[in-house]
Write an enzyme that holds these catalytic residues in place. Structure first.
Site, PDB file in Angstrom:
ATOM      1  N   LYS A 124       0.780  -1.257   0.133  1.00  0.00           N
ATOM      2  CA  LYS A 124      -0.155   0.012  -0.072  1.00  0.00           C
ATOM      3  C   LYS A 124       0.901   1.447  -0.004  1.00  0.00           C
ATOM      4  O   LYS A 124       0.746   2.238  -0.822  1.00  0.00           O
ATOM      5  CB  LYS A 124      -0.964   0.052   1.307  1.00  0.00           C
ATOM      6  CG  LYS A 124      -1.528   1.220   1.434  1.00  0.00           C
ATOM      7  CD  LYS A 124      -2.372   1.377   2.867  1.00  0.00           C
ATOM      8  CE  LYS A 124      -1.715   1.492   3.976  1.00  0.00           C
ATOM      9  NZ  LYS A 124      -1.501   3.032   4.328  1.00  0.00           N
ATOM     10  N   ASN A 125       1.808   1.414   0.885  1.00  0.00           N
ATOM     11  CA  ASN A 125       2.716   2.367   1.090  1.00  0.00           C
ATOM     12  C   ASN A 125       3.656   2.806  -0.164  1.00  0.00           C
ATOM     13  O   ASN A 125       4.172   3.869   0.039  1.00  0.00           O
ATOM     14  CB  ASN A 125       3.301   2.636   2.436  1.00  0.00           C
ATOM     15  CG  ASN A 125       2.284   2.831   3.646  1.00  0.00           C
ATOM     16  OD1 ASN A 125       1.228   3.048   3.265  1.00  0.00           O
ATOM     17  ND2 ASN A 125       2.756   2.643   4.593  1.00  0.00           N
ATOM     18  N   ARG A 143      -4.565  11.021   3.943  1.00  0.00           N
ATOM     19  CA  ARG A 143      -3.565  12.246   4.349  1.00  0.00           C
ATOM     20  C   ARG A 143      -2.560  12.215   3.126  1.00  0.00           C
ATOM     21  O   ARG A 143      -2.061  13.135   2.820  1.00  0.00           O
ATOM     22  CB  ARG A 143      -3.296  12.220   5.548  1.00  0.00           C
ATOM     23  CG  ARG A 143      -2.803  11.038   6.235  1.00  0.00           C
ATOM     24  CD  ARG A 143      -2.338  11.063   7.779  1.00  0.00           C
ATOM     25  NE  ARG A 143      -0.981  12.279   7.544  1.00  0.00           N
ATOM     26  CZ  ARG A 143      -1.240  13.381   8.112  1.00  0.00           C
ATOM     27  NH1 ARG A 143      -2.142  13.736   8.881  1.00  0.00           N
ATOM     28  NH2 ARG A 143      -0.212  14.084   8.023  1.00  0.00           N
ATOM     29  N   CYS A 157      -4.252  13.154  12.811  1.00  0.00           N
ATOM     30  CA  CYS A 157      -5.126  11.924  12.628  1.00  0.00           C
ATOM     31  C   CYS A 157      -4.833  11.014  13.968  1.00  0.00           C
ATOM     32  O   CYS A 157      -4.412  11.381  14.899  1.00  0.00           O
ATOM     33  CB  CYS A 157      -4.464  11.076  11.343  1.00  0.00           C
ATOM     34  SG  CYS A 157      -2.887  10.379  11.764  1.00  0.00           S
ATOM     35  N   ARG A 194       1.245  14.677  13.090  1.00  0.00           N
ATOM     36  CA  ARG A 194       1.582  14.599  11.794  1.00  0.00           C
ATOM     37  C   ARG A 194       1.646  15.841  10.818  1.00  0.00           C
ATOM     38  O   ARG A 194       1.027  15.881  10.101  1.00  0.00           O
ATOM     39  CB  ARG A 194       0.671  13.536  11.059  1.00  0.00           C
ATOM     40  CG  ARG A 194       0.565  12.046  11.735  1.00  0.00           C
ATOM     41  CD  ARG A 194       0.007  11.116  11.237  1.00  0.00           C
ATOM     42  NE  ARG A 194       0.666  10.374  10.103  1.00  0.00           N
ATOM     43  CZ  ARG A 194       0.502   9.672   9.390  1.00  0.00           C
ATOM     44  NH1 ARG A 194      -1.029   9.026   9.538  1.00  0.00           N
ATOM     45  NH2 ARG A 194       1.072   9.092   8.327  1.00  0.00           N
ATOM     46  N   VAL A 205      14.035  11.868   9.939  1.00  0.00           N
ATOM     47  CA  VAL A 205      13.796  11.140   8.953  1.00  0.00           C
ATOM     48  C   VAL A 205      12.000  11.216   8.777  1.00  0.00           C
ATOM     49  O   VAL A 205      11.413  10.923   9.554  1.00  0.00           O
ATOM     50  CB  VAL A 205      14.227   9.594   9.221  1.00  0.00           C
ATOM     51  CG1 VAL A 205      13.643   8.701   7.997  1.00  0.00           C
ATOM     52  CG2 VAL A 205      15.775   9.682   9.188  1.00  0.00           C
ATOM     53  N   VAL A 243       9.239  10.069   5.633  1.00  0.00           N
ATOM     54  CA  VAL A 243       9.135   9.032   4.322  1.00  0.00           C
ATOM     55  C   VAL A 243       8.180  10.104   3.577  1.00  0.00           C
ATOM     56  O   VAL A 243       8.563  10.331   2.320  1.00  0.00           O
ATOM     57  CB  VAL A 243       8.162   7.988   4.937  1.00  0.00           C
ATOM     58  CG1 VAL A 243       7.791   6.906   3.567  1.00  0.00           C
ATOM     59  CG2 VAL A 243       8.824   6.733   5.849  1.00  0.00           C
ATOM     60  N   ASP A 292       4.984   0.665  11.925  1.00  0.00           N
ATOM     61  CA  ASP A 292       3.497   0.026  11.247  1.00  0.00           C
ATOM     62  C   ASP A 292       3.496  -1.264  11.685  1.00  0.00           C
ATOM     63  O   ASP A 292       2.464  -2.064  11.443  1.00  0.00           O
ATOM     64  CB  ASP A 292       3.815   0.100   9.730  1.00  0.00           C
ATOM     65  CG  ASP A 292       3.342   1.485   9.621  1.00  0.00           C
ATOM     66  OD1 ASP A 292       2.895   2.216   9.978  1.00  0.00           O
ATOM     67  OD2 ASP A 292       3.682   1.641   8.102  1.00  0.00           O
ATOM     68  N   ILE A 341       8.175   7.079  16.736  1.00  0.00           N
ATOM     69  CA  ILE A 341       7.820   7.837  15.617  1.00  0.00           C
ATOM     70  C   ILE A 341       6.674   8.597  15.822  1.00  0.00           C
ATOM     71  O   ILE A 341       6.460   9.833  15.343  1.00  0.00           O
ATOM     72  CB  ILE A 341       7.571   6.621  14.347  1.00  0.00           C
ATOM     73  CG1 ILE A 341       8.734   5.878  14.140  1.00  0.00           C
ATOM     74  CG2 ILE A 341       7.257   7.517  13.153  1.00  0.00           C
ATOM     75  CD1 ILE A 341      10.099   6.496  13.525  1.00  0.00           C
ATOM     76  N   ARG A 345      -8.774  -0.543   4.634  1.00  0.00           N
ATOM     77  CA  ARG A 345      -7.616   0.379   3.816  1.00  0.00           C
ATOM     78  C   ARG A 345      -6.439  -0.080   3.544  1.00  0.00           C
ATOM     79  O   ARG A 345      -5.797   0.195   2.728  1.00  0.00           O
ATOM     80  CB  ARG A 345      -7.334   1.582   5.001  1.00  0.00           C
ATOM     81  CG  ARG A 345      -8.672   2.233   5.106  1.00  0.00           C
ATOM     82  CD  ARG A 345      -8.530   3.594   6.021  1.00  0.00           C
ATOM     83  NE  ARG A 345      -7.536   4.466   5.278  1.00  0.00           N
ATOM     84  CZ  ARG A 345      -7.502   5.591   5.781  1.00  0.00           C
ATOM     85  NH1 ARG A 345      -7.769   6.261   6.819  1.00  0.00           N
ATOM     86  NH2 ARG A 345      -6.632   6.441   5.059  1.00  0.00           N
TER      87      ARG A 345
HETATM   88  C1  EPZ Z   1       4.494   7.326   6.321  1.00  0.00           C
HETATM   89  O1  EPZ Z   1       3.780   8.147   7.013  1.00  0.00           O
HETATM   90  C2  EPZ Z   1       3.405   6.026   6.265  1.00  0.00           C
HETATM   91  N1  EPZ Z   1       2.372   6.214   5.296  1.00  0.00           N
HETATM   92  C3  EPZ Z   1       2.964   5.619   7.498  1.00  0.00           C
HETATM   93  O2  EPZ Z   1       2.167   4.348   7.397  1.00  0.00           O
HETATM   94  C4  EPZ Z   1       4.259   5.013   8.520  1.00  0.00           C
HETATM   95  O3  EPZ Z   1       3.808   4.797   9.548  1.00  0.00           O
HETATM   96  C5  EPZ Z   1       5.315   6.461   8.330  1.00  0.00           C
HETATM   97  O4  EPZ Z   1       5.533   6.684   6.998  1.00  0.00           O
HETATM   98  C6  EPZ Z   1       6.593   5.994   9.114  1.00  0.00           C
HETATM   99  O5  EPZ Z   1       7.254   4.864   8.668  1.00  0.00           O
HETATM  100  C7  EPZ Z   1       2.215   6.068   4.032  1.00  0.00           C
HETATM  101  O6  EPZ Z   1       3.342   5.681   3.556  1.00  0.00           O
HETATM  102  C8  EPZ Z   1       1.072   6.284   3.211  1.00  0.00           C
HETATM  103  P1  EPZ Z   1       6.754  10.225   8.021  1.00  0.00           P
HETATM  104  P2  EPZ Z   1       4.169   9.682   6.735  1.00  0.00           P
HETATM  105  O7  EPZ Z   1       6.800  11.601   7.477  1.00  0.00           O
HETATM  106  O8  EPZ Z   1       5.083   9.750   5.513  1.00  0.00           O
HETATM  107  C9  EPZ Z   1       7.163  13.775  11.771  1.00  0.00           C
HETATM  108  C10 EPZ Z   1       0.246   3.272   7.886  1.00  0.00           C
HETATM  109  O9  EPZ Z   1      -0.135   2.566   8.835  1.00  0.00           O
HETATM  110  N2  EPZ Z   1       6.922  14.543  10.765  1.00  0.00           N
HETATM  111  O10 EPZ Z   1       7.941   9.563   8.004  1.00  0.00           O
HETATM  112  O11 EPZ Z   1       3.289  10.411   7.116  1.00  0.00           O
HETATM  113  C11 EPZ Z   1       5.943  12.767  11.839  1.00  0.00           C
HETATM  114  O12 EPZ Z   1       4.935  13.475  12.761  1.00  0.00           O
HETATM  115  C12 EPZ Z   1       0.773   4.412   7.859  1.00  0.00           C
HETATM  116  O13 EPZ Z   1       0.288   2.539   6.809  1.00  0.00           O
HETATM  117  C13 EPZ Z   1       7.338  16.163  10.823  1.00  0.00           C
HETATM  118  O14 EPZ Z   1       7.257  16.513  12.035  1.00  0.00           O
HETATM  119  O15 EPZ Z   1       5.360   9.414   8.245  1.00  0.00           O
HETATM  120  C14 EPZ Z   1       6.344  11.653  12.625  1.00  0.00           C
HETATM  121  O16 EPZ Z   1       6.654  11.827  13.933  1.00  0.00           O
HETATM  122  C15 EPZ Z   1       0.603   5.152   9.149  1.00  0.00           C
HETATM  123  N3  EPZ Z   1       7.004  16.953  10.005  1.00  0.00           N
HETATM  124  C16 EPZ Z   1       7.566  11.395  11.804  1.00  0.00           C
HETATM  125  O17 EPZ Z   1       8.173  12.501  11.355  1.00  0.00           O
HETATM  126  C17 EPZ Z   1       6.754  16.678   8.691  1.00  0.00           C
HETATM  127  O18 EPZ Z   1       6.712  17.391   7.786  1.00  0.00           O
HETATM  128  C18 EPZ Z   1       7.802  10.457  10.765  1.00  0.00           C
HETATM  129  O19 EPZ Z   1       6.543  10.724   9.740  1.00  0.00           O
HETATM  130  C19 EPZ Z   1       6.662  15.263   8.450  1.00  0.00           C
HETATM  131  C20 EPZ Z   1       6.822  14.246   9.369  1.00  0.00           C
END
Ligand code: EPZ
Length: 429
Positions: free
Chosen positions: A22-23, A102, A126, A131, A172, A174, A316, A338, A408
């Site tokens: 999915k991701n 999102r 969320c 986030r 970091v 994603v 995850d 995270i 989902r």
């Molecule tokens: C991705 O979300 C995944 N979603 C998430 O999977 C996954 O848990 C997450 O990466 C971490 O591996 C998809 O790929 C669609 P991040 P993402 O930006 O990109 C902070 C699932 O269940 N942050 O790596 O939103 C954030 O708040 C989902 O499939 C900022 O502070 O995650 C978090 O604490 C849930 N500012 C950390 O970074 C920003 O601008 C990592 O989030 C962006 C992120």
């Protein structure tokens, strides 16, 4: 509303085909916006998130047709998407669409890169945390976009196109890496992303973009270099197997006992989780076919885990691992680094008899001899599936409500588990 009814106690035996991730599929679909030529994605999982993103991209004028239907698939159920973004009719991603998923806010990257302007709703918080998207905005600003926040929208402008730059992520992310990567492919000059996410889904996006004609190197390491190109071409790309689905079923087998082949899974994508499962007493072996997971009658040992970006143990899989540890011999310490609010499954697992204490970002899980079935519900995808895992090992009947969370992210969950001997069914409501 549908629910999933599980009668616990059966070991899992057989083979589970692992779906496309999915991701990975979601950012790949969004990358289709970068080119006016056709992008064909194969091995796309049949999930409600994919259907939702199909509708959202349709709003921008992207035409997506679905091929590769299997017998028994719904009308819109194939696993090949033919994405045609030859004409972008609307560069606005409205709140009512972005709030349903999102990740759709990531369109801000390709839209500003290709169209020079867009208006994309901020996604808001969320169930698992606040986030923010400040780092997505920072990355686009580094590439020369002007971003104003107006009435809850990111209004991005780069009328003369984006310019290659150095982007340093302080943590970091994603999504931030996906957005920067997509935008930089069409920027003028070279971009270097420092402290990039190394997740397999980032590598998959870079591989696909390179097939489309992008010039990206270093994906899978912390430093990604992108030499901008004026336009991208057509390509065909196969989505990587879902490492989170793989890890989820591996934990289910460790929980119930049995012997299951996770067909098509890639062990390199979840080595940290497999190592933890081995420590807990499961037998894990990589074969040509996929990953084989076995557990005999010896029970599960308690193991401590801390979530962190790839290649460490993924957030995850934290909820699923916690479900497994509820039956461990001893006490496990699980630290979530995270997301600040990703323990919503704890109170539901407690309804099944689990003993878990929370201290900030640490969960202390004291293994119990048995769990007992109960009605439960959860607020997010991975929390929901952790309740399914617990239900598979609990005495009696567990009913998991709010199945739309599972739909989902887990393709044919109850069918895959039932084929391995689980007593599990969807109750239409
Ligand atoms: C991705 O979300 C995944 N979603 C998430 O999977 C996954 O848990 C997450 O990466 C971490 O591996 C998809 O790929 C669609 P991040 P993402 O930006 O990109 C902070 C699932 O269940 N942050 O790596 O939103 C954030 O708040 C989902 O499939 C900022 O502070 O995650 C978090 O604490 C849930 N500012 C950390 O970074 C920003 O601008 C990592 O989030 C962006 C992120």
């Amino acid at each position: 509303m549908d629910s999933i009814k599980i009668t616990g106690g059966n070991p899992l035996k057989g083979s589970i085909p692992i779906s496309g991730a999915k991701n990975a599929a979601l950012p790949l679909m969004i990358a289709g916006l970068l080119s006016d030529r056709q992008l064909v994605l194969e091995n796309v999982p049949r999930l409600s998130d994919v259907r939702a993103l199909t509708r959202i991209l349709g709003n921008h004028g992207v035409d997506i047709t679905i091929a590769g239907k299997r017998k028994g698939d719904a009308q819109d159920g194939g696993d090949t998407l033919v994405i045609n973004a030859s004409t972008i009719v609307d560069t606005c991603a409205p709140y009512d669409l972005v709030s349903t998923m999102r990740a759709s806010s990531w369109v801000v990257g390709p839209l500003v890169a290709r169209m020079g302007e867009c208006r994309v709703s901020l996604p808001g918080g969320c169930a698992i945390g606040t986030r923010p998207v400040d780092l997505h905005i920072m990355a686009l600003q580094r590439l020369g976009a002007r971003i104003d926040i107006e009435e809850g929208y990111m209004v991005a402008r780069a009328p003369k196109g984006l310019k290659g730059a150095e982007i340093f992520f302080p943590m970091v992310t994603v999504g931030g890496t996906h957005v920067a990567l997509m935008a930089a492919t069409l920027a003028d000059g070279t971009t270097v992303i420092h402290n990039a996410a190394r997740e397999p889904e980032v590598v998959d996006l870079a591989d696909c973009l390179n097939k489309m004609g992008a010039r990206i190197s270093g994906a899978g390491t912390s430093t990604i270099e992108i030499k901008g190109v004026p336009r991208l071409n057509s390509a065909t790309h196969r989505v990587v197997p879902d490492r989170i689905e793989t890890g989820t079923y591996a934990m289910a087998v460790a929980m119930t006992g049995g012997d299951v082949m996770l067909a098509g899974a890639d062990p390199a994508h979840l080595q940290a989780a497999l190592d933890v499962l081995k420590k807990a007493g499961a037998e894990v072996s990589a074969t040509n076919e996929g990953i084989r997971v076995k557990r005999n009658g010896q029970g599960i040992d308690a193991v401590d885990v801390t979530t962190a970006p790839f290649p460490a143990f993924p957030t995850d899989l934290q909820a699923q691992f916690m479900a497994l540890m509820t039956r461990a011999k001893g006490t496990s310490h699980i630290t979530e680094t995270i997301f600040e609010n990703r323990f919503m499954h704890v109170s539901e697992l407690a309804r099944l008899g689990a003993k878990i204490a929370l201290r900030g970002d640490l969960a202390i899980v004291e293994g119990v001899d048995k769990l007992k079935g109960a009605p439960v519900m959860a607020t997010d995808l991975r929390a929901s599936v952790s309740l399914v895992i617990a239900g598979l090992a609990a005495e009696g009947v567990t009913t998991v409500n709010r199945v739309y969370h599972l739909d989902r992210g887990f393709e044919a969950l109850e069918k895959k588990l039932a084929a391995c001997g689980a007593l599990i069914e969807r109750v239409r409501g």
